[in-house]
Design a protein around this motif. Sequence first.
Motif, PDB file in Angstrom:
ATOM      1  N   GLY A  21      25.098  17.292  87.111  1.00  0.00           N
ATOM      2  CA  GLY A  21      25.483  17.016  88.487  1.00  0.00           C
ATOM      3  C   GLY A  21      26.953  16.672  88.562  1.00  0.00           C
ATOM      4  N   GLU A  22      27.266  15.639  89.327  1.00  0.00           N
ATOM      5  CA  GLU A  22      28.646  15.215  89.493  1.00  0.00           C
ATOM      6  C   GLU A  22      28.989  14.005  88.635  1.00  0.00           C
ATOM      7  OE1 GLU A  22      31.259  16.489  91.005  1.00  0.00           O
ATOM      8  OE2 GLU A  22      30.061  18.245  91.455  1.00  0.00           O
ATOM      9  N   LYS A  23      28.061  13.571  87.813  1.00  0.00           N
ATOM     10  CA  LYS A  23      28.300  12.388  86.998  1.00  0.00           C
ATOM     11  C   LYS A  23      29.177  12.733  85.812  1.00  0.00           C
ATOM     12  CE  LYS A  23      25.923   8.576  84.683  1.00  0.00           C
ATOM     13  NZ  LYS A  23      24.597   8.008  84.294  1.00  0.00           N
ATOM     14  N   MET A  24      30.223  11.933  85.589  1.00  0.00           N
ATOM     15  CA  MET A  24      31.121  12.122  84.459  1.00  0.00           C
ATOM     16  C   MET A  24      31.280  10.800  83.734  1.00  0.00           C
ATOM     17  SD  MET A  24      34.154  14.521  86.095  1.00  0.00           S
ATOM     18  CE  MET A  24      34.323  13.588  87.639  1.00  0.00           C
ATOM     19  N   ASP A  25      31.115  10.822  82.400  1.00  0.00           N
ATOM     20  CA  ASP A  25      31.316   9.584  81.656  1.00  0.00           C
ATOM     21  C   ASP A  25      32.808   9.389  81.374  1.00  0.00           C
ATOM     22  OD1 ASP A  25      32.057  10.997  79.272  1.00  0.00           O
ATOM     23  OD2 ASP A  25      29.938  11.256  78.794  1.00  0.00           O
ATOM     24  N   GLU A  26      33.155   8.222  80.873  1.00  0.00           N
ATOM     25  CA  GLU A  26      34.557   7.855  80.704  1.00  0.00           C
ATOM     26  C   GLU A  26      35.283   8.775  79.739  1.00  0.00           C
ATOM     27  OE1 GLU A  26      37.236   3.961  79.321  1.00  0.00           O
ATOM     28  OE2 GLU A  26      35.064   3.789  79.586  1.00  0.00           O
ATOM     29  N   VAL A  27      34.634   9.125  78.638  1.00  0.00           N
ATOM     30  CA  VAL A  27      35.259   9.992  77.641  1.00  0.00           C
ATOM     31  C   VAL A  27      35.550  11.369  78.233  1.00  0.00           C
ATOM     32  CG1 VAL A  27      34.970  11.135  75.418  1.00  0.00           C
ATOM     33  CG2 VAL A  27      34.194   8.772  75.722  1.00  0.00           C
ATOM     34  N   GLU A  28      34.580  11.909  78.966  1.00  0.00           N
ATOM     35  CA  GLU A  28      34.751  13.218  79.589  1.00  0.00           C
ATOM     36  C   GLU A  28      35.933  13.229  80.544  1.00  0.00           C
ATOM     37  OE1 GLU A  28      32.252  16.357  82.441  1.00  0.00           O
ATOM     38  OE2 GLU A  28      31.353  14.441  81.839  1.00  0.00           O
ATOM     39  N   VAL A  29      36.029  12.197  81.364  1.00  0.00           N
ATOM     40  CA  VAL A  29      37.103  12.131  82.354  1.00  0.00           C
ATOM     41  C   VAL A  29      38.466  12.047  81.686  1.00  0.00           C
ATOM     42  CG1 VAL A  29      38.119  10.759  84.202  1.00  0.00           C
ATOM     43  CG2 VAL A  29      35.657  11.122  84.148  1.00  0.00           C
ATOM     44  N   THR A  30      38.607  11.198  80.687  1.00  0.00           N
ATOM     45  CA  THR A  30      39.912  10.992  80.062  1.00  0.00           C
ATOM     46  C   THR A  30      40.405  12.221  79.312  1.00  0.00           C
ATOM     47  OG1 THR A  30      38.847   9.996  78.126  1.00  0.00           O
ATOM     48  CG2 THR A  30      39.623   8.501  79.860  1.00  0.00           C
ATOM     49  N   THR A 216      39.879   8.816  87.015  1.00  0.00           N
ATOM     50  CA  THR A 216      39.187   9.738  87.910  1.00  0.00           C
ATOM     51  C   THR A 216      39.795  11.130  87.732  1.00  0.00           C
ATOM     52  OG1 THR A 216      40.707   9.293  89.762  1.00  0.00           O
ATOM     53  CG2 THR A 216      38.684   7.964  89.631  1.00  0.00           C
ATOM     54  N   LYS A 217      38.998  12.144  87.977  1.00  0.00           N
ATOM     55  CA  LYS A 217      39.509  13.511  87.896  1.00  0.00           C
ATOM     56  C   LYS A 217      40.368  13.784  89.119  1.00  0.00           C
ATOM     57  CE  LYS A 217      38.236  18.371  87.440  1.00  0.00           C
ATOM     58  NZ  LYS A 217      37.166  19.361  87.229  1.00  0.00           N
ATOM     59  N   ARG A 218      41.623  14.236  88.873  1.00  0.00           N
ATOM     60  CA  ARG A 218      42.552  14.456  89.961  1.00  0.00           C
ATOM     61  C   ARG A 218      43.331  15.750  89.733  1.00  0.00           C
ATOM     62  NH1 ARG A 218      42.537   9.774  92.812  1.00  0.00           N
ATOM     63  NH2 ARG A 218      44.152  10.602  94.219  1.00  0.00           N
ATOM     64  N   LEU A 219      43.750  16.371  90.833  1.00  0.00           N
ATOM     65  CA  LEU A 219      44.687  17.487  90.778  1.00  0.00           C
ATOM     66  C   LEU A 219      46.071  16.933  91.092  1.00  0.00           C
ATOM     67  CD1 LEU A 219      45.170  20.622  90.623  1.00  0.00           C
ATOM     68  CD2 LEU A 219      45.106  20.557  93.134  1.00  0.00           C
ATOM     69  N   TYR A 220      46.999  17.126  90.173  1.00  0.00           N
ATOM     70  CA  TYR A 220      48.384  16.705  90.380  1.00  0.00           C
ATOM     71  C   TYR A 220      49.194  17.911  90.818  1.00  0.00           C
ATOM     72  CZ  TYR A 220      46.951  12.470  87.966  1.00  0.00           C
ATOM     73  OH  TYR A 220      46.298  11.315  87.626  1.00  0.00           O
ATOM     74  N   PHE A 221      50.083  17.710  91.784  1.00  0.00           N
ATOM     75  CA  PHE A 221      50.893  18.822  92.249  1.00  0.00           C
ATOM     76  C   PHE A 221      52.252  18.335  92.730  1.00  0.00           C
ATOM     77  CE2 PHE A 221      48.140  17.392  95.685  1.00  0.00           C
ATOM     78  CZ  PHE A 221      48.977  17.302  96.798  1.00  0.00           C
ATOM     79  N   VAL A 232      45.335  14.400  94.250  1.00  0.00           N
ATOM     80  CA  VAL A 232      44.161  14.263  95.098  1.00  0.00           C
ATOM     81  C   VAL A 232      42.943  14.225  94.186  1.00  0.00           C
ATOM     82  CG1 VAL A 232      43.923  16.777  95.407  1.00  0.00           C
ATOM     83  CG2 VAL A 232      42.908  15.213  97.072  1.00  0.00           C
ATOM     84  N   GLN A 233      41.987  13.384  94.502  1.00  0.00           N
ATOM     85  CA  GLN A 233      40.794  13.262  93.672  1.00  0.00           C
ATOM     86  C   GLN A 233      39.930  14.516  93.793  1.00  0.00           C
ATOM     87  OE1 GLN A 233      38.670   9.591  94.172  1.00  0.00           O
ATOM     88  NE2 GLN A 233      37.033  10.145  92.759  1.00  0.00           N
ATOM     89  N   LEU A 234      39.251  14.847  92.681  1.00  0.00           N
ATOM     90  CA  LEU A 234      38.396  16.022  92.621  1.00  0.00           C
ATOM     91  C   LEU A 234      36.975  15.643  92.220  1.00  0.00           C
ATOM     92  CD1 LEU A 234      40.763  18.353  90.539  1.00  0.00           C
ATOM     93  CD2 LEU A 234      40.493  18.358  93.030  1.00  0.00           C
ATOM     94  N   THR A 235      36.030  16.464  92.624  1.00  0.00           N
ATOM     95  CA  THR A 235      34.671  16.325  92.111  1.00  0.00           C
ATOM     96  C   THR A 235      34.635  16.950  90.724  1.00  0.00           C
ATOM     97  OG1 THR A 235      33.924  18.467  92.974  1.00  0.00           O
ATOM     98  CG2 THR A 235      33.772  16.557  94.451  1.00  0.00           C
ATOM     99  N   LYS A 236      33.529  16.794  90.038  1.00  0.00           N
ATOM    100  CA  LYS A 236      33.392  17.371  88.700  1.00  0.00           C
ATOM    101  C   LYS A 236      33.554  18.877  88.729  1.00  0.00           C
ATOM    102  CE  LYS A 236      30.371  17.474  84.666  1.00  0.00           C
ATOM    103  NZ  LYS A 236      29.180  16.887  84.013  1.00  0.00           N
ATOM    104  N   SER A 237      33.050  19.505  89.771  1.00  0.00           N
ATOM    105  CA  SER A 237      33.124  20.962  89.880  1.00  0.00           C
ATOM    106  C   SER A 237      34.433  21.442  90.497  1.00  0.00           C
ATOM    107  CB  SER A 237      31.938  21.486  90.689  1.00  0.00           C
ATOM    108  OG  SER A 237      31.836  20.833  91.933  1.00  0.00           O
ATOM    109  N   GLY A 238      35.362  20.511  90.780  1.00  0.00           N
ATOM    110  CA  GLY A 238      36.699  20.898  91.188  1.00  0.00           C
ATOM    111  C   GLY A 238      37.015  20.842  92.667  1.00  0.00           C
ATOM    112  N   GLU A 239      36.034  20.515  93.519  1.00  0.00           N
ATOM    113  CA  GLU A 239      36.313  20.451  94.955  1.00  0.00           C
ATOM    114  C   GLU A 239      37.183  19.231  95.280  1.00  0.00           C
ATOM    115  OE1 GLU A 239      33.232  20.954  93.790  1.00  0.00           O
ATOM    116  OE2 GLU A 239      32.847  23.022  94.423  1.00  0.00           O
ATOM    117  N   PHE A 240      37.909  19.327  96.386  1.00  0.00           N
ATOM    118  CA  PHE A 240      38.789  18.244  96.809  1.00  0.00           C
ATOM    119  C   PHE A 240      37.980  17.095  97.405  1.00  0.00           C
ATOM    120  CE2 PHE A 240      41.272  22.191  97.159  1.00  0.00           C
ATOM    121  CZ  PHE A 240      42.250  21.902  96.228  1.00  0.00           C
ATOM    122  N   LYS A 241      38.422  15.880  97.096  1.00  0.00           N
ATOM    123  CA  LYS A 241      37.695  14.681  97.510  1.00  0.00           C
ATOM    124  C   LYS A 241      38.710  13.644  97.984  1.00  0.00           C
ATOM    125  CE  LYS A 241      34.400  11.289  95.629  1.00  0.00           C
ATOM    126  NZ  LYS A 241      33.667  10.882  94.395  1.00  0.00           N
TER     127      LYS A 241
END
Length: 309
Positions: A21-30, A216-221, A232-241
């Motif tokens: 789903g959208e759950k991400m653990d700390e290691v995955e995120v970093t 948190t997963k983010r897109l930097y631009f 901007v924060q992103l979901t696990k699958s990459g959508e904008f949040k």
Amino acid sequence: MAKRYLLWFYTVLLTGMASCGEKMDEVEVTQIGITPCQRQPQFLAGTGFNTKRSALSTSESKIKGLVLVQLPERQGDTAGRKTWQHPSWKNFGWMGPVTTDELGNAYTAPIPVINILDNPPGKQNIVYKVDSKTAVMTPLADLPGADSAAKGNVFGLLGLYYDCHAKKLYASSVAGSDRLTEKGIIYLLDSENGKVLDKLTGMDAMGLCTGGVTGTKRLYFGSSRNTAVYSVQLTKSGEFKGSPQKEFSLDMLGPRGDDKARRMRFDKNGDLLVHGVEFNYNLTAPTEKQETIYRFRYDEEGKKWEEVR
């Protein structure tokens, strides 16, 4: 923007990403943005080029389009420098940003250089894909654009980035923006069929990359209108949040003091490397563009980015 891009190939082991789903653990995120997935294209083996010294380039001043470059073993040995180009790579004008995926497919987009004869404004919002096996370049996504030449803006797509974590493609366009109005869009694309999956409107962006060093997963631009870098924060699958936020600025840094973030990538230590150039929506020769690399590190205690000199 006449300063274009050089993408180095390297081989890394693919690492599996846990998906639930959208759950991400700390290691995955970093590890987002830090753990690369890019592979060398399969067609590279058939060119006879040395894989350790080869790169895809759009910075060859005398060769239109995408070019494969083999650098010499010794610096300064111009005779040892070789180039190779598939016939389809020069069919769509001058090219700018380049990114690759875990299968070795490459993605690029056109950008006008000096003039718009080979790159009409109506063709500046097309993402092209180079097949890893055949090396053939074909259009992947023809994004909504605007003939903005009359408004003083001949640019379309300025940034491309393949997110290894979500296995999707980000593309930033400034088509339709003018001196007074910011109408840029950052698209999230399916890298297989070019379908638009999500978009962030109202931002003229250049350099793009994903990262998770802040937790948190983010897109930097990087903004193409000012010296700021946003995220901007992103979901696990990459959508904008949520909404974009300013992270830091290149204002008064480097030899020019007003650089824009053309390209950004995280290194293995989690530092953000920012390639800054002067950009004012005008057409200039590639040799006139100078680039400075800045290094920023996130201060977890202070919750802010700091330049590392």
